[in-house]
Write a protein that holds these residues in place. Sequence first.
Motif, short mmCIF file in Angstrom:
data_model
loop_
_atom_site.label_atom_id
_atom_site.label_comp_id
_atom_site.label_asym_id
_atom_site.label_seq_id
_atom_site.Cartn_x
_atom_site.Cartn_y
_atom_site.Cartn_z
N VAL A 24 47.12 12.69 34.32
CA VAL A 24 46.80 14.08 34.62
C VAL A 24 45.57 14.42 33.79
O VAL A 24 45.53 14.13 32.60
CB VAL A 24 47.97 15.03 34.27
CG1 VAL A 24 47.59 16.47 34.53
CG2 VAL A 24 49.21 14.66 35.05
N PRO A 25 44.52 15.02 34.40
CA PRO A 25 43.31 15.34 33.63
C PRO A 25 43.61 16.25 32.44
O PRO A 25 44.45 17.15 32.53
CB PRO A 25 42.44 16.07 34.66
CG PRO A 25 42.95 15.66 35.99
CD PRO A 25 44.41 15.40 35.80
N HIS A 26 42.93 15.98 31.32
CA HIS A 26 43.10 16.77 30.10
C HIS A 26 41.75 17.32 29.64
O HIS A 26 40.71 16.70 29.85
CB HIS A 26 43.69 15.90 28.98
CG HIS A 26 45.06 15.40 29.29
ND1 HIS A 26 46.17 16.19 29.23
CD2 HIS A 26 45.50 14.16 29.66
CE1 HIS A 26 47.24 15.48 29.55
NE2 HIS A 26 46.85 14.24 29.84
N ASP A 27 41.80 18.46 28.96
CA ASP A 27 40.59 19.08 28.43
C ASP A 27 40.00 18.32 27.25
O ASP A 27 38.84 18.52 26.92
CB ASP A 27 40.88 20.52 28.00
CG ASP A 27 41.07 21.45 29.19
OD1 ASP A 27 40.47 21.19 30.25
OD2 ASP A 27 41.84 22.43 29.06
N ASP A 28 40.79 17.44 26.63
CA ASP A 28 40.30 16.73 25.44
C ASP A 28 39.53 15.45 25.77
O ASP A 28 39.18 14.70 24.88
CB ASP A 28 41.45 16.43 24.48
CG ASP A 28 42.55 15.59 25.11
OD1 ASP A 28 42.54 15.44 26.35
OD2 ASP A 28 43.42 15.09 24.36
N GLU A 29 39.25 15.20 27.03
CA GLU A 29 38.45 14.04 27.42
C GLU A 29 37.14 14.52 28.05
O GLU A 29 37.03 15.69 28.42
CB GLU A 29 39.24 13.14 28.38
CG GLU A 29 39.73 13.83 29.62
CD GLU A 29 40.70 13.00 30.45
OE1 GLU A 29 41.14 11.92 30.00
OE2 GLU A 29 41.01 13.41 31.55
N PRO A 30 36.15 13.65 28.15
CA PRO A 30 34.87 14.08 28.73
C PRO A 30 35.07 14.65 30.15
O PRO A 30 35.80 14.09 30.96
CB PRO A 30 34.04 12.80 28.77
CG PRO A 30 34.65 11.92 27.73
CD PRO A 30 36.11 12.26 27.70
N TYR A 31 34.40 15.78 30.40
CA TYR A 31 34.54 16.48 31.68
C TYR A 31 33.99 15.65 32.82
O TYR A 31 32.89 15.10 32.74
CB TYR A 31 33.85 17.84 31.61
CG TYR A 31 34.10 18.72 32.81
CD1 TYR A 31 35.34 19.29 33.03
CD2 TYR A 31 33.10 18.96 33.74
CE1 TYR A 31 35.60 20.08 34.13
CE2 TYR A 31 33.33 19.76 34.85
CZ TYR A 31 34.59 20.32 35.04
OH TYR A 31 34.83 21.11 36.14
N MET A 32 34.74 15.56 33.88
CA MET A 32 34.42 14.84 35.10
C MET A 32 34.06 13.37 34.83
O MET A 32 33.13 12.82 35.43
CB MET A 32 33.31 15.53 35.89
CG MET A 32 33.80 16.70 36.72
SD MET A 32 35.10 16.24 37.89
CE MET A 32 36.40 17.34 37.37
N ASN A 33 34.83 12.76 33.95
CA ASN A 33 34.66 11.33 33.74
C ASN A 33 35.19 10.58 34.96
O ASN A 33 35.74 11.19 35.88
CB ASN A 33 35.35 10.87 32.43
CG ASN A 33 36.86 11.09 32.48
OD1 ASN A 33 37.52 10.83 33.47
ND2 ASN A 33 37.41 11.61 31.39
N ASP A 119 27.67 25.58 35.83
CA ASP A 119 28.63 25.41 34.74
C ASP A 119 29.86 24.65 35.23
O ASP A 119 30.19 24.68 36.42
CB ASP A 119 29.09 26.77 34.21
CG ASP A 119 27.96 27.54 33.54
OD1 ASP A 119 27.00 26.91 33.08
OD2 ASP A 119 28.06 28.79 33.49
N PRO A 120 30.59 23.99 34.32
CA PRO A 120 31.84 23.35 34.72
C PRO A 120 32.84 24.38 35.25
O PRO A 120 33.00 25.46 34.68
CB PRO A 120 32.36 22.73 33.42
CG PRO A 120 31.15 22.57 32.55
CD PRO A 120 30.24 23.72 32.92
N ILE A 121 33.49 24.04 36.34
CA ILE A 121 34.48 24.94 36.94
C ILE A 121 35.74 25.00 36.09
O ILE A 121 36.34 26.05 35.95
CB ILE A 121 34.80 24.49 38.39
CG1 ILE A 121 33.57 24.71 39.27
CG2 ILE A 121 36.01 25.22 38.94
CD1 ILE A 121 33.69 24.17 40.67
#
Length: 152
Positions: A24-33, A119-121
């Motif tokens: 599940v995507p997390h905020d603590d990883e690079p955005y849109m990796n 900007d990032p959504i």
Amino acid sequence: MVASARDDNDILKRAKDALDADYVPHDDEPYMNEQQQNYFRMLLVEWKRSIHLAADTTLQSLQDGPIREPDLNDRASSETDWSIELRTRDRQRKLISKIDSALRRIDEGEYGYCEVTGDPIGLKRLVARPVATMTVEAQEAHERREKISRDD
């Protein structure tokens, strides 16, 4: 309209449930990796597949024959139900084009970024609405402008 929105949310929930729950995507990883992009690609493809399955069920029901309710009130009720079902499927047909557009944006590396501000959504918004093209703020501003122009 509420029933069709609820139906869309149910189909999206089933699509999320069908995904492998290992990531599940997390905020603590690079955005849109790459892993996030793959997650959203699989989610969008599964969502589209679920919509097609629901549409096939509706089509099969329509082909099974006309409504043959002996009572006029029952027939009117059935026809109203079919009308709502067909409007829902039309709404989902339009949603499929948004899903295809989101898949294209993933391929082009533009997915997850606001089409207005750049900007990032945000992951939470994308998980809730994978076809989102604007940040919450940009969407609200767009809706305010749309309301003002309708009022004129």
